[in-house]
Design an enzyme around this catalytic site. Structure first.
Site, PDB file in Angstrom:
ATOM      1  N   LYS A   1     -71.282  37.492 -30.685  1.00 28.52           N
ATOM      2  CA  LYS A   1     -70.155  38.224 -30.083  1.00 28.52           C
ATOM      3  C   LYS A   1     -70.559  39.676 -29.844  1.00 28.52           C
ATOM      4  CE  LYS A   1     -66.790  35.256 -32.372  1.00 28.52           C
ATOM      5  NZ  LYS A   1     -65.884  35.079 -33.511  1.00 28.52           N
TER       6      LYS A   1
ATOM      7  N   GLN B   1     -63.943  38.103 -38.969  1.00 30.39           N
ATOM      8  CA  GLN B   1     -64.504  36.752 -38.842  1.00 30.39           C
ATOM      9  C   GLN B   1     -64.001  35.865 -39.985  1.00 30.39           C
ATOM     10  OE1 GLN B   1     -66.547  35.608 -36.271  1.00 30.39           O
ATOM     11  NE2 GLN B   1     -66.293  33.606 -37.235  1.00 30.39           N
TER      12      GLN B   1
ATOM     13  N   ASP C   1     -58.029  38.365 -31.479  1.00 30.28           N
ATOM     14  CA  ASP C   1     -58.020  36.920 -31.714  1.00 30.28           C
ATOM     15  C   ASP C   1     -56.665  36.306 -31.374  1.00 30.28           C
ATOM     16  OD1 ASP C   1     -60.521  36.036 -32.413  1.00 30.28           O
ATOM     17  OD2 ASP C   1     -60.319  36.598 -34.521  1.00 30.28           O
TER      18      ASP C   1
END
Ligand code: NAP
Length: 287
Positions: free
Chosen positions: A52, A96, A119
């Site tokens: 990412k 994460q 997210d």
């Protein structure tokens, strides 16, 4: 034989668009910045995070990496999230998952400022999606909608069956489809007669995490099949990545189908970059 939906190609196009937006924002003094937080040493998470970050950097998004030891307490992590929330230079925050077992992931999701939640998992952003505001929605379902758009697949009035109801994929996807006037059936592990439900679908989306769960009898002739599953299996002594759909027979019956790998997967990072830029834009120009 179904037409393949090429997620790699579409993701490249999206990333090029995002890159152009980053350039324009920077010209106007806005530097999209993604803060990435990793707790512990899980090797798979490490790889996801560095992929990412690498992609973000490639297109001019600044990144800030925060790697914390496994022993970090939940309150220490929440202090860092709070600092990132207050930092005007940070546009998006990505923590994460999975987190170490001693932490409550919901507490962390809810601590991220909704406007920086790239997210799309904060309850505020989930609620906004229900009311039709799609500013920050989870990356994988957003990517699926973009794939359907790119291939001009009509959703209005169509029967979409989504198998899997996670907060990350199935539920937000069902709402995105509903917002586009599909009639949506959301199935899960307690659904009875699953294959009969699936066989009614004009659009069948599968996000379960069970290799080749969806057999030929789940698919109506001419249906569009979106396979979200990523399953690592060993076959003839070799490790292979397969989806939740038994691809070869499905390909013969469907009109369009996503391969695994190379279908939905590449769209997820592209949509994370898009969410980061959208967050930066919204923070710079709130209305
Ligand atoms: P998850 O949180 O484990 O959810 C799985 C869902 O499948 C649950 O709703 C579960 O039902 C349902 N389910 C389990 N067994 C079933 C069965 N036999 N029949 C019908 N439904 C069943 O998984 P997830 O995070 O949504 O991920 C699903 C898959 O997508 C995984 O393979 C994951 O690796 C993949 N994925 C891919 C991407 C990408 O970028 N391509 C992104 C995210 C996830 P209950 O709710 O009743 O338990």
């Amino acid at each position: 034989m179904a037409q393949l939906i090429d997620g790699k190609k579409v993701a490249e196009r999206v990333i090029a668009e995002v890159q152009a937006e980053v350039k324009t924002l920077k010209k106007n003094g806005v530097v999209p910045t993604l803060a990435v937080v990793l707790v512990g040493n899980d090797p798979a998470s490490r790889i996801y995070v560095s992929n990412k970050e690498r992609k973000a950097k490639q297109i001019g998004i600044e990144t800030r990496e925060h790697v914390l030891p496994e022993s970090t307490s939940e309150s220490e992590l929440l202090v860092l999230v709070d600092q990132l929330n207050r930092d005007n230079k940070v546009s998006g925050i990505l923590v994460q998952f999975p987190l170490p077992k001693h932490m409550n992931e919901d507490h962390v999701r809810e601590a991220i400022a909704p406007e920086k939640d790239v997210d799309g998992l904060h309850p505020v952003n989930q609620g906004k999606l229900l009311s039709g505001d799609e500013t920050l929605v989870p990356c994988t379902p957003r990517g699926i909608i973009r794939l359907l758009d790119e291939y001009h697949i009509e959703l209005k009035g169509k029967h979409a069956v989504v198998i899997g109801r996670s907060a990350l994929v199935g539920k937000p996807l069902a709402h995105l489809l509903l917002n586009r006037h599909a009639t949506v059936t959301l199935c899960h592990s307690r659904t009875r007669h699953l294959h009969e439900m699936a066989a009614q679908a004009d659009l069948l989306c599968v996000a379960v995490g069970k290799s080749r769960l969806v057999k030929e009898n789940f698919i109506k002739k001419g249906a569009v099949v979106i396979d979200i599953g990523i399953n690592r299996i060993t076959e003839n002594g070799k490790i292979k990545v397969v989806g939740d759909v038994d691809f070869e027979p499905a390909e013969k019956k469907a009109s369009f189908i996503t391969p695994v790998p190379g279908g939905v997967g590449p769209m997820t990072i592209a949509m994370l970059l898009l969410n980061t830029v959208n967050a930066a834009k919204k923070q710079a120009m709130p209305r």
